[in-house]
Motif scaffolding. Structure first.
Motif, PDB file in Angstrom:
ATOM      1  N   GLU A   1       0.826  -1.213   0.000  1.00 49.20           N
ATOM      2  CA  GLU A   1       0.000   0.000   0.000  1.00 49.20           C
ATOM      3  C   GLU A   1       0.856   1.256   0.000  1.00 49.20           C
ATOM      4  O   GLU A   1       0.650   2.177  -0.800  1.00 49.20           O
ATOM      5  CB  GLU A   1      -0.868   0.061   1.268  1.00 49.20           C
ATOM      6  CG  GLU A   1      -2.018  -0.903   1.328  1.00 49.20           C
ATOM      7  CD  GLU A   1      -2.821  -0.742   2.618  1.00 49.20           C
ATOM      8  OE1 GLU A   1      -2.403   0.033   3.516  1.00 49.20           O
ATOM      9  OE2 GLU A   1      -3.863  -1.398   2.742  1.00 49.20           O
TER      10      GLU A   1
ATOM     11  N   TRP B   1      -6.195   4.570  -2.525  1.00 52.05           N
ATOM     12  CA  TRP B   1      -5.141   3.569  -2.631  1.00 52.05           C
ATOM     13  C   TRP B   1      -5.023   3.037  -4.060  1.00 52.05           C
ATOM     14  O   TRP B   1      -6.036   2.952  -4.763  1.00 52.05           O
ATOM     15  CB  TRP B   1      -5.441   2.376  -1.714  1.00 52.05           C
ATOM     16  CG  TRP B   1      -5.249   2.659  -0.268  1.00 52.05           C
ATOM     17  CD1 TRP B   1      -4.127   2.430   0.458  1.00 52.05           C
ATOM     18  CD2 TRP B   1      -6.202   3.224   0.644  1.00 52.05           C
ATOM     19  NE1 TRP B   1      -4.307   2.825   1.767  1.00 52.05           N
ATOM     20  CE2 TRP B   1      -5.571   3.323   1.904  1.00 52.05           C
ATOM     21  CE3 TRP B   1      -7.509   3.681   0.520  1.00 52.05           C
ATOM     22  CZ2 TRP B   1      -6.217   3.833   3.031  1.00 52.05           C
ATOM     23  CZ3 TRP B   1      -8.156   4.194   1.639  1.00 52.05           C
ATOM     24  CH2 TRP B   1      -7.513   4.272   2.868  1.00 52.05           C
TER      25      TRP B   1
ATOM     26  N   LYS C   1      -5.006  -2.040  -2.051  1.00 51.85           N
ATOM     27  CA  LYS C   1      -5.520  -1.917  -0.679  1.00 51.85           C
ATOM     28  C   LYS C   1      -5.611  -3.292  -0.051  1.00 51.85           C
ATOM     29  O   LYS C   1      -6.126  -4.238  -0.648  1.00 51.85           O
ATOM     30  CB  LYS C   1      -6.909  -1.254  -0.719  1.00 51.85           C
ATOM     31  CG  LYS C   1      -7.587  -1.099   0.635  1.00 51.85           C
ATOM     32  CD  LYS C   1      -7.104   0.150   1.358  1.00 51.85           C
ATOM     33  CE  LYS C   1      -7.816   0.365   2.690  1.00 51.85           C
ATOM     34  NZ  LYS C   1      -7.208  -0.396   3.804  1.00 51.85           N
TER      35      LYS C   1
END
Lengths: 111, 716
Positions: free
Chosen positions: A20, A34, A37
């Motif tokens: 991430e 993101w 994720k």
């Protein structure tokens, strides 16, 4: 032309978040969004000492499989920095083959 | 790591794929390094504040020369009027602090009082001391092929069949000389895991066995394993006959710990105890990796002794795929101890708590931490007047027990210097002079795993940039040292210093290390046969008897039982049943997260996004009875203090146990007194009492207290 994808052997995804954060760095993604994720399934007890508890990172539509890095002969940054070394990048056909060999707890993404 | 710098800014951090250990992998604390380095709240120039303004945000920037002009005369005056022992240096952990706060005290300032303010010295020190006394060796680390450039493929390497993680979760914790995710490398190759942990961790779900024990009952479990291995005749007879001392006494002792009795104590079923014991005794090689839970236990010396005993009688010491052993001291770790030669024997004799606690003060060169608080409070045997805080933010719930008590006691100091990277609650409360530290991106240094006690590898740290006007630990040691004790600091530069550390033992200088990046010393197995564990070159171990001391001659000489035994935690359902009615949950603290290093990183927004709040884990059944739902703010409270956290309902914890995270303060909250960045709101260490230590002076009940939990309306 073959598509590329990410193979994740989530038997060994420890939930460390490195994918991430490395992705956010690479693509300059702000808080709240993101490019990949982490998701968590479990933990719950099945029976005795058998438990279900998996982390699986899921690429989002912000993921371009690190096009620029790959052009320079590098791995996507999530694959490069993954502490559990549970991610692989490559043509989906090749990854699917590896997936079949690995057996359980594997997932293939073609973002 | 590869650091990319552009126009004076660190723009990118990348793992180095050629590094034999990390292979390019990085954790999120490394990956957010640019955010840390260029954080707007970083302190990057020295500052001063009038003593009457302590606790107020009334800082004035000064130059380093001005800082030295305040500090140096003050130290000289205190030494002249009250003796050097009136000055105490507090040291934190991690960064590079551990290597430099001893020499800072002994050789730059000249005081015998260097203090690691964790009750019972309960981190790493006990494990090292126990190993020194029982094996005569440095830190026992599992063999993860760390010394081989080709790692697991090296023909001399043997894969461990099993690794037992005892009170340790190395994926998230900070294991000093072990790259945590090497465990995953080993699992992929076929190593089985055995977890000894009060929680079912993620690793537990991938393990062969999990012993989910009652917090603090570890020593009973270890003794039951030994009981089964000896009584079922499964021990390594050659190793015991040739290299162990006191086996018969051990055999007699463990008869007191049959699996059925220990199952009642530990909550681990008797049949599982037998199965695990048989498995580790009959599969070779294997290794036990011990964690902080060994230290943070008043019964921890006995637990550590029992764990080393298990490693010995299963024949896993110093063999491929077993436990590697290093020298008790080497390289910078040795130098830091030896700088005490700057002190006269009379001055060294004044070290706080040294005479009262010989088992601690023989292996550790510091004061006794709990005695140091007593000295601050009572002025006995003499008054402490100056504190120097090196990377130690210990009024936050990091290391000190009852930090509120330390906070009140530290107010008696008349002059304080704090070295850190950010303004912390501790610095805001006490600093008169603040000296800013660079991050590891900003100064030259050397990484030496296990501080030289088992140097699996050495790494060079090359300065990539420098933000502001900071000085590193070693730069401060040298500059202050040259002003006060120049004969102790005959180094022209930092580079010269590191070369003089490396050259005599390794034959390489600092520039060689910089070019190589990583240096892996050659490892030799079975040194007890070749005579390389002992200073006299004879085969055996470097202990009083020359053998592994299953029965300890030294413990006995210090008034302790020579053999391991189990003792209930000071507060528990068994030892304090009346109190347990009021505080009906066992409280364990300090399991790690990926997002922080103790009290560090709370201001790094990428990391706070992942872990925004202090957290406590509670079983859903227990929570339901208390009317608590997931995400509620709750208070944990006992007879010593209380602390807030957000409840996380999870079945991984036993219904009678709760777990709380540590290290919390809130850089976004007001820094001035009385808030001190909210340091008292989620301060879990206020629930842990001072000086509940073991007979030899080690250990504290950070992981086995009791408390009650209730829902609160207002969070943090």
């Amino acid at each position: 032309m073959s598509r590329n994808g990410l193979l994740i052997d989530y038997q060994y995804c420890t939930g460390c978040h490195s994918c991430e954060v490395a992705c956010k760095n690479e693509h300059k993604i702000p808080r709240g969004k993101w490019g990949i994720k982490l998701t968590e399934v479990g933990p719950w007890q099945m029976e005795g000492d058998k438990w279900e508890w998996n982390y699986v990172p899921v690429p989002t539509s912000l993921c371009d499989l690190c096009e620029d890095r790959v052009k320079n002969g590098e791995k996507p940054t999530c694959v490069h920095h993954c502490l559990g070394q549970c991610m692989e990048y490559g043509p989906v056909e090749e990854l699917a083959k590896k997936m079949a060999e690995k057996g359980k707890r594997v997932v293939l993404f073609a973002p | 790591m590869k650091l990319h710098v552009k126009n004076g800014r660190l723009v990118k951090v990348e793992g180095d794929p050629d590094h034999p250990i990390s292979q390019g992998r990085l954790c999120i604390r490394c990956l957010t390094l640019p955010e840390y380095v260029h954080h707007p709240q970083r302190i990057t120039s020295p500052m001063k504040r009038a003593p009457e303004d302590r606790g107020k945000d009334k800082w004035q920037k000064i130059s380093w020369d001005e800082a030295w002009d305040i500090i140096v005369p003050k130290i000289k005056q205190l030494k002249k009027d009250h003796g050097a022992e009136s000055i105490v240096v507090f040291g934190g952990t991690g960064r590079q602090a551990c290597l430099y706060y001893y020499p800072l005290g002994f050789a730059s300032i000249g005081t015998p009082n260097v203090c690691y303010p964790l009750s019972g010295w309960s981190c790493y020190g006990p494990r090292c001391s126990i190993t020194d006394y029982i094996l005569g060796a440095g830190y026992p680390e599992i063999d993860f092929a760390g010394t081989y450039p080709d790692r697991y493929d090296n023909p001399n390497y043997v894969l461990p069949k099993w690794i037992m993680e005892w009170g340790k979760n190395p994926l998230m914790s900070n294991p000093d000389g072990f790259f945590g995710h090497s465990l995953i490398d080993l699992m992929k190759r076929g190593t089985e895991l055995i977890m000894i942990d009060p929680r079912m961790t993620w690793l537990g779900t991938r393990s062969k066995y999990v012993c989910q024990l009652r917090p603090g009952t570890d020593a009973a479990l270890a003794l039951a394993f030994i009981n089964v291995i000896i009584n079922e005749d499964l021990y390594d007879k050659d190793f015991v006959a040739n290299w162990c001392y006191g086996f018969d006494e051990l055999k007699e002792r463990v008869q007191e710990y049959p699996p059925e009795k220990v199952a009642d104590i530990t909550w681990v079923p008797a049949e599982k105890i037998r199965e695990v014991a048989r498995f580790i005794a009959t599969n070779k090689p294997g290794a036990i990796q011990w964690g902080l839970a060994v230290d943070e236990n008043p019964n921890g010396v006995q637990l550590g002794h029992a764990i080393l005993t298990l490693c010995a009688i299963t024949g896993n010491l110093d063999v491929p795929g077993g436990i590697t052993l290093g020298p008790p001291a080497a390289l910078l770790g040795k130098w830091r101890m030896e700088t005490r030669r700057n002190l006269s024997p009379e001055l060294w004799d004044k070290r706080i708590g040294a005479k009262e606690w010989p088992a601690l003060s023989t292996a550790m060169a510091t004061t006794h931490p709990d005695e140091t608080l007593d000295t601050l409070e009572t002025g006995k045997p003499y008054k402490l007047r100056m504190g120097w805080f090196n990377s130690s933010n210990f009024i936050t719930p990091t290391c000190s027990a009852q930090p509120d008590r330390w906070y009140r006691a530290l107010k008696s100091l008349e002059f304080n210097v704090v070295q850190d990277t950010f303004m912390t609650p501790t610095a805001m409360a006490f600093a008169d002079v603040f000296l800013p530290l660079p991050t590891f991106a900003e100064a030259d240094g050397v990484v030496v795993t296990h501080f030289g006690r088992n140097a699996v590898f050495l790494g060079a740290i090359n300065q990539a940039l420098r933000v502001g006007d900071t000085k590193s630990d070693i730069e401060v040691c040298i500059e202050l040292g040259k002003r006060l004790h120049p004969d102790m600091w005959p180094f022209d530069s930092v580079e010269d210093f590191f070369t003089k550390q490396l050259k005599p033992e390794l034959g390489i200088d600092f520039n060689d290390l910089r070019e190589q990046f990583v240096y892996q010393p050659k490892y030799e197995y079975r040194k007890f046969e070749s005579g390389k564990l002992r200073s006299d070159g004879e085969p055996g171990f470097n202990t009083v008897t020359g053998q592994v001391e299953l029965t300890s001659t030294l413990f006995e000489a210090w008034g302790e039982d020579a053999l391991p035994y189990y003792q209930e935690p000071p507060y528990s359902p068994v030892s304090t049943p009346e109190l347990f009615k009021e505080y009906p949950l066992v409280l364990t603290t300090g399991a790690r997260k990926f997002t922080s290093f103790h009290s560090e990183h709370r201001q790094i927004s990428t990391l706070r996004e992942i872990d925004p709040d202090p957290e406590m884990e509670i079983h859903p059944d227990t929570a339901a009875k208390l009317g608590i739902i997931n995400g509620d703010w709750v208070m944990m409270e006992n007879m010593f203090g209380k602390s807030k956290a957000r409840a996380k309902l999870t079945p991984i914890i036993h219904p009678k146990v709760v777990h709380a995270t540590h290290g919390w303060w809130f850089p976004e909250k007001p820094g001035e007194e009385p808030s001190l960045f909210g340091v008292w709101e989620a301060n879990i260490n206020t629930l842990v009492p001072h000086k509940h230590i073991g007979k030899l002076g080690f250990g504290c009940p950070m992981k086995q207290m009791i408390c009650k939990v209730y829902r609160i309306e207002e969070g943090i």
